[in-house]
Design a protein around this motif. Structure first.
Motif, PDB file in Angstrom:
ATOM      1  N   GLY A  63       0.037   6.743  -9.171  1.00  0.00           N
ATOM      2  CA  GLY A  63      -0.982   6.349 -10.129  1.00  0.00           C
ATOM      3  C   GLY A  63      -2.373   6.704  -9.638  1.00  0.00           C
ATOM      4  N   GLN A  64      -3.299   5.768  -9.764  1.00  0.00           N
ATOM      5  CA  GLN A  64      -4.697   6.023  -9.436  1.00  0.00           C
ATOM      6  C   GLN A  64      -5.046   5.696  -7.978  1.00  0.00           C
ATOM      7  N   GLY A  65      -4.026   5.432  -7.166  1.00  0.00           N
ATOM      8  CA  GLY A  65      -4.216   5.476  -5.730  1.00  0.00           C
ATOM      9  C   GLY A  65      -4.623   4.210  -5.027  1.00  0.00           C
ATOM     10  N   GLN A  66      -4.525   3.049  -5.682  1.00  0.00           N
ATOM     11  CA  GLN A  66      -4.967   1.840  -4.991  1.00  0.00           C
ATOM     12  C   GLN A  66      -4.081   1.518  -3.787  1.00  0.00           C
ATOM     13  N   ASP A  67      -2.787   1.770  -3.891  1.00  0.00           N
ATOM     14  CA  ASP A  67      -1.919   1.507  -2.740  1.00  0.00           C
ATOM     15  C   ASP A  67      -2.021   2.610  -1.698  1.00  0.00           C
ATOM     16  N   SER A  68      -2.202   3.845  -2.134  1.00  0.00           N
ATOM     17  CA  SER A  68      -2.415   4.935  -1.177  1.00  0.00           C
ATOM     18  C   SER A  68      -3.632   4.650  -0.305  1.00  0.00           C
ATOM     19  N   ALA A  69      -4.721   4.210  -0.930  1.00  0.00           N
ATOM     20  CA  ALA A  69      -5.935   3.882  -0.182  1.00  0.00           C
ATOM     21  C   ALA A  69      -5.690   2.730   0.783  1.00  0.00           C
ATOM     22  N   TYR A  70      -4.928   1.748   0.345  1.00  0.00           N
ATOM     23  CA  TYR A  70      -4.621   0.585   1.170  1.00  0.00           C
ATOM     24  C   TYR A  70      -3.809   0.991   2.399  1.00  0.00           C
ATOM     25  N   PHE A  71      -2.806   1.835   2.205  1.00  0.00           N
ATOM     26  CA  PHE A  71      -1.996   2.285   3.335  1.00  0.00           C
ATOM     27  C   PHE A  71      -2.809   3.144   4.299  1.00  0.00           C
ATOM     28  N   ALA A  72      -3.651   4.006   3.762  1.00  0.00           N
ATOM     29  CA  ALA A  72      -4.491   4.851   4.623  1.00  0.00           C
ATOM     30  C   ALA A  72      -5.438   3.998   5.455  1.00  0.00           C
ATOM     31  N   ALA A  73      -6.006   2.961   4.845  1.00  0.00           N
ATOM     32  CA  ALA A  73      -6.910   2.074   5.572  1.00  0.00           C
ATOM     33  C   ALA A  73      -6.187   1.328   6.690  1.00  0.00           C
ATOM     34  N   ALA A  74      -4.860   1.168   6.538  1.00  0.00           N
ATOM     35  CA  ALA A  74      -4.063   0.504   7.567  1.00  0.00           C
ATOM     36  C   ALA A  74      -3.624   1.469   8.662  1.00  0.00           C
ATOM     37  N   GLY A  75      -4.074   2.723   8.593  1.00  0.00           N
ATOM     38  CA  GLY A  75      -3.818   3.674   9.662  1.00  0.00           C
ATOM     39  C   GLY A  75      -2.638   4.599   9.437  1.00  0.00           C
ATOM     40  N   HIS A  76      -2.127   4.656   8.204  1.00  0.00           N
ATOM     41  CA  HIS A  76      -0.988   5.507   7.916  1.00  0.00           C
ATOM     42  C   HIS A  76      -1.442   6.836   7.307  1.00  0.00           C
ATOM     43  N   ARG A  77      -0.609   7.846   7.450  1.00  0.00           N
ATOM     44  CA  ARG A  77      -0.871   9.181   6.919  1.00  0.00           C
ATOM     45  C   ARG A  77      -0.155   9.299   5.568  1.00  0.00           C
ATOM     46  N   VAL A  78      -0.929   9.356   4.497  1.00  0.00           N
ATOM     47  CA  VAL A  78      -0.389   9.153   3.154  1.00  0.00           C
ATOM     48  C   VAL A  78      -0.380  10.451   2.352  1.00  0.00           C
ATOM     49  N   LEU A  88      -4.630  11.212 -10.479  1.00  0.00           N
ATOM     50  CA  LEU A  88      -4.978  11.679  -9.132  1.00  0.00           C
ATOM     51  C   LEU A  88      -6.475  11.937  -8.988  1.00  0.00           C
ATOM     52  N   ALA A  89      -7.128  12.281 -10.099  1.00  0.00           N
ATOM     53  CA  ALA A  89      -8.575  12.526 -10.060  1.00  0.00           C
ATOM     54  C   ALA A  89      -9.373  11.227  -9.975  1.00  0.00           C
ATOM     55  N   GLN A  90      -8.730  10.076 -10.195  1.00  0.00           N
ATOM     56  CA  GLN A  90      -9.427   8.789 -10.167  1.00  0.00           C
ATOM     57  C   GLN A  90      -9.307   8.078  -8.823  1.00  0.00           C
TER      58      GLN A  90
END
Length: 228
Positions: A63-78, A88-90
């Protein structure tokens, strides 16, 4: 690039066309401005503690990436995969600054555009319950293929206890067309287990998942390890 695992059962014929990118672009435009679209989902917050440190994570149907951002902030490579280029543009600015890789692709396009054993975690929040059974089975098989040995699958799907279940035109068992081009499948713990048990060994399989936008708390959650 297909798995050597075999289906646990014979799937009934209920072949439908996957929903289009145009459908999903329209849907994601309607989500803009909602108070939940920038908030990490409950499911993401519940499962991230199970991820090995610095995991390679596939957010499948991001979707619009709220969980992707959350995982990246936790140090994961997403790696964030979605059918909607609009979604994806949002992506949140923090996801872009964390170099989250975005991939435009449908879960129903096989094989998925990743090498075998590419990820430590495959995460799918409300993205795999839109397809006929053969397609859903192939999606799960692809998830197993791209996971490394011992890799983790985290999936949340609609349940048969959803108030919406039974609405629209029935296409197959617990599978409905709500309106033209809009299909949805509803799972029980048993049907999700039967679909995946030869591919993944479950740690958690329960029917009390929740979202920020739905009043009911009956989504089916599966956390499982790749079955060798």
């Amino acid at each position: 690039m297909s798995s050597t695992s075999k289906p646990a059962h014979t799937l009934p014929l209920e072949i439908t066309e996957p929903m289009t990118a145009t459908f999903w672009n329209t849907k994601h435009r309607s989500y803009r401005g909602t108070d939940w679209i920038r908030t990490p989902t409950y499911f993401a917050q519940e499962v991230v503690g199970r991820f090995p440190p610095g995991s390679a994570v596939l957010d499948a149907g991001c979707g619009q990436g709220q969980d992707s951002a959350y995982f990246a902030a936790a140090g994961h490579r997403v790696t964030a995969m979605d059918h909607s280029d609009f979604a994806l543009a949002q992506f949140p600015e923090e996801a872009l600054s964390a170099s989250v890789r975005r991939v435009t692709a449908s879960l129903a396009d096989f094989p998925h555009p990743f090498d075998d054993r590419s990820f430590d975690v495959v995460y799918a929040h409300l993205s795999v319950h839109y397809f006929d059974l053969p397609t859903t089975r192939e999606i799960m098989t692809e998830f197993q293929r791209v996971l490394r040995p011992g890799g983790l699958l985290c999936v949340m799907v609609n349940s048969v206890d959803d108030p919406e279940c039974g609405e629209g035109r029935q296409l197959g068992p617990d599978y409905y067309e709500l309106e033209p081009g809009d299909t949805k499948r509803y799972f029980s713990r048993r049907t999700l287990y039967d679909l995946t048990s030869d591919l993944f060994v479950p740690y958690l399989l329960e029917q009390h998942g929740r979202t920020h936008k739905d009043p009911h708390q009956s989504f089916v959650r599966l956390v499982a390890e790749r079955n060798e």
